[in-house]
Structures are given as C-alpha cells and as structure tokens.
Design a protein around this motif. Sequence first.
Motif, PDB file in Angstrom:
ATOM      1  N   ASP A 280       0.813  -1.227   0.000  1.00 33.30           N
ATOM      2  CA  ASP A 280       0.000   0.000   0.000  1.00 33.30           C
ATOM      3  C   ASP A 280       0.845   1.276   0.000  1.00 33.30           C
TER       4      ASP A 280
ATOM      5  N   CYS B 160      -4.060  -6.267  -3.034  1.00 34.05           N
ATOM      6  CA  CYS B 160      -2.923  -7.063  -2.582  1.00 34.05           C
ATOM      7  C   CYS B 160      -2.700  -8.347  -3.365  1.00 34.05           C
TER       8      CYS B 160
ATOM      9  N   HIS C 249       0.942  -0.852   5.274  1.00 29.66           N
ATOM     10  CA  HIS C 249      -0.478  -1.232   5.354  1.00 29.66           C
ATOM     11  C   HIS C 249      -1.057  -0.893   6.733  1.00 29.66           C
TER      12      HIS C 249
END
Length: 472
Positions: A82, A115, A239
């Motif tokens: 992320d 992901c 994340h």
Amino acid sequence: MKSLAGWRTSKEPARNTVTQKERHPMTRSRPNLMRVLIAATLCAVAVVSASPARGTNSLSSPQVLPPIQGLVPNVLIIVTDDQRTKLLRTMPQTKAFFYDGGTRFPNGYVTTPLCCPSRGSIFTGRYAHNHGILHNNAVENLDQTTTMQYHLQQNGYKTGIVGKFFRGWDVAVDPPYFDLWSIFRAGYYGRSFNTNGALHDVGRYSTTYIGNESERFLREFEKDDLTPWYLYVATAAPHKPFTASSKYRGTHIRDWKGNPGVRERNTGDKPPFIQEHHSGIVRGNRVRKKQIRTLKSVDDMVTQIKGVLDELGETRDTLAIFTSDNGYLLGEHGFVGKRQPYTDSIEVPLVVRLPGVLPRGGVDHRFAANVDIAPTVLEAAKVPAEDMSSMDGYSLLGDHDRTYMFTEHWGNPHKDLSDWASIRTRDYQYTEYYTRLPGEDSDTISFREYYDLKEDPYELVNLYANHDQQDD
C-alpha cells in the motif's frame, strides 16, 4: 471499438498467448456496448496517443558499468504494501540505493490495485483475469508452475521468500518452489511465521524480523557462490493499522499540503460509491504520517540488506527491484484506500537496478507495470523464451513501449465495490464500472468516467458526466 469488458474475457492483444481453455472459470461475459462518441475518441487515443518518451532512458548523465560477462544475476525483489509512489522520497537510504544505482520508472503502475491479485501479477507477469486471483481469498486459483520462482528454480537458482506471500494464504502451508522461506500473512507485532516448515510466533517488529531473516538467507545462499539466488522480500508496511516500531513511533512528520484531488469538494460526477466518502486532508495527513513512520523501518531493512550484499561482494551481481503491490489514496475524491482506478491508487514506486545493463541514476518514462517484473527477471536470468510465452508483460530490459495501460478490479459485493476496467494513455483515462443484474448472464455497464489527464491530471472533471450513464 468494443467495451472494455471484452478485454477481461479475451487475451491482452499483442502478447498474451493463454488459451480460452486455460482461463479462469470465473471470467464472466460482459456487454459489448459503447456510445459512438466514446468509441471514436478511445479508438483515436489508443492508436494515436502521444508518447513523448519512447522506449529509451531519459538521462542527464548516464553511468553504465561494463556488463558482467557470462553470468546470470542474482535477483532481489522488495515489495511494500500500500505504498504510493511519492512516499519513497521519505526513505533516504532506499532512495539512494535504488535511484542512484538504478533506473526508475515514474510511470509505474499495478494492473489491479489490490494485494493478492497484484502479487499474483508480480509472480506470473499476467493480468488477474489470466492468473485467476481475482480477490484476496482466491489464491488457490493460481497455477504455481506459472510463477517466476518456479521457472528460476527449474533453471538452477536457489529461491527464497521472506515476509508476506499472500494475505489469503494459509501460513501453515509451505509456499511452493522456494528453497528457503519465512512467511506470514500480515501485521506488525506478535505475528505467526512459517519458517522452512516450522510454525512459530515472532514477538519482534515484523519489518525488523524480515530484515534479519533476509540477511540470514543471503548468507546461506552465498555458501555456494557459484549458484545464483532469488530472494523476494515483502513487508507489511505501510499497510493499516500503520503500526510504527518503538524506534519511530514518536518521529515528527511535517504536515502534508495535499493536492487538488484531496481538496475536491464536488464529487457528483464520480461513481455513487465514491460519492458516499468524504475524507479530506485531515484524515489523509493522519494516515500519511503513520505510513511514513512504518516506512522508516523499511528504510532500515533495505540498508541492512544492502550492507550484506556489499559485504558478500554481490551488489554489482544482483538485479534488484523495489515496488509496492498497489498505491493508496489519501483523501483524493474523498476516499482513503485502494481498489480504485484513480492515479494514486494504481501508481506505485518502481525502480530497477542491474549494473552493467541499466543506467545508474536513470529515468525511463515508458509505461511500466507489475506484470513486467517477471519477464524482466526471467530475461535477465536467461530463462528460455518459451517459459515466458503466457505472460502479458514485457521485459523492461527491452525496448517495448506501450501506448496505453490496461487496469482492472474485480469487486467485493460485501463492500459495495464494483468491478471495473480502465484504459490509460498519456493523455486520457477511460473507465467502465460493471454490475450484474438479477437473472442476467452478463454484466451491465453501470457508470463511466473519462478524464483528460493533460488538462486535468488530478481527475476532477469527468467528461462523461453530462452523458446518460445508462446503456441504450
């Protein structure tokens, strides 16, 4: 020109050779619908799109070392979770190692901003609709013999993985085609790892542990200096829940001023799902600061790995890649998170260093994607071309120059997230959102977006907004 839906039920034009029989059974039929105006515009854009920087490196002072004769390189891939592109600027050691020693791709994207689908694309060089991982809980659909770790192992490499394999993977199950492994699902403290078949809990900060295991694996690999190795390193950072180590928990991070996308007030031309979100600079700043604090530990980890490579004399003999599995919106269009087709959701840091082949301090403005990583690695490793025949991506060591990027997302109905497909050129982006009506066998286009990226880089004005969004 057909609807983008057709792209998700057929081969990517120009490269993918996967047959219909090999396609994942969840691939669904979609309507072949497009208004004349958009069809004509996209046709012109796809064919004649401006491409200001062809497949050459744009360099101010190229520094190319002589190639290593007769050897295949080791392979190091570092994947964060992320991380939007510009956050790499907050990692000075990582930036120095990769930017100064390699070539960065400022137009680097993921083909699915989520992901597990993205990691499947990294491993296989294939779009999600081809490798089969459409959602985070669909990792069992991946044919592991299509991965680069399989091909590298078959061609004499020692293979290793440290950190996150797939979030949807049962950590008790050993990852296929790795000689050494220490994997976990996600998180920062108190995580369960599977290390070479043994399950154990790790109380230390996960990024620190991943760095130590990476060092251990590298030293183990180098006991046989004549055998090349492949090491895939994947952190949980940055994340959520964005947990920093105790070392960086109190680190001061300056306020971020945001961008026009974060300051957008009227999202009435955006899809209904986006219109329901109203986050802005306050929340975006809060999340960004937490992410940066977690990335400080990643910077330490990269420094540790670089130090080991230097000590072992392997830095110059290693193809090293740094990237993320997807980007992250920090309040753009009122949304915080990923899964969306907007720039900061699909754009990721992508830097490749291969001394003697890629220029140091280079900037390559071609479109590049996560599906290009496996072909790049396998070409450098001199894996036979037929082993790459089913890949959608292209080696970044070659001169292929895309005129567009194709991206897609397979929605999560439990979170009211739509399926969508999008084409992005240098100057335009067009996106279709899909819904399945009760009793229907195919999806219906429920919403469209069309942006002039040259005049509107932050995607504030949907040029399709004044058109009837319903299909004829």
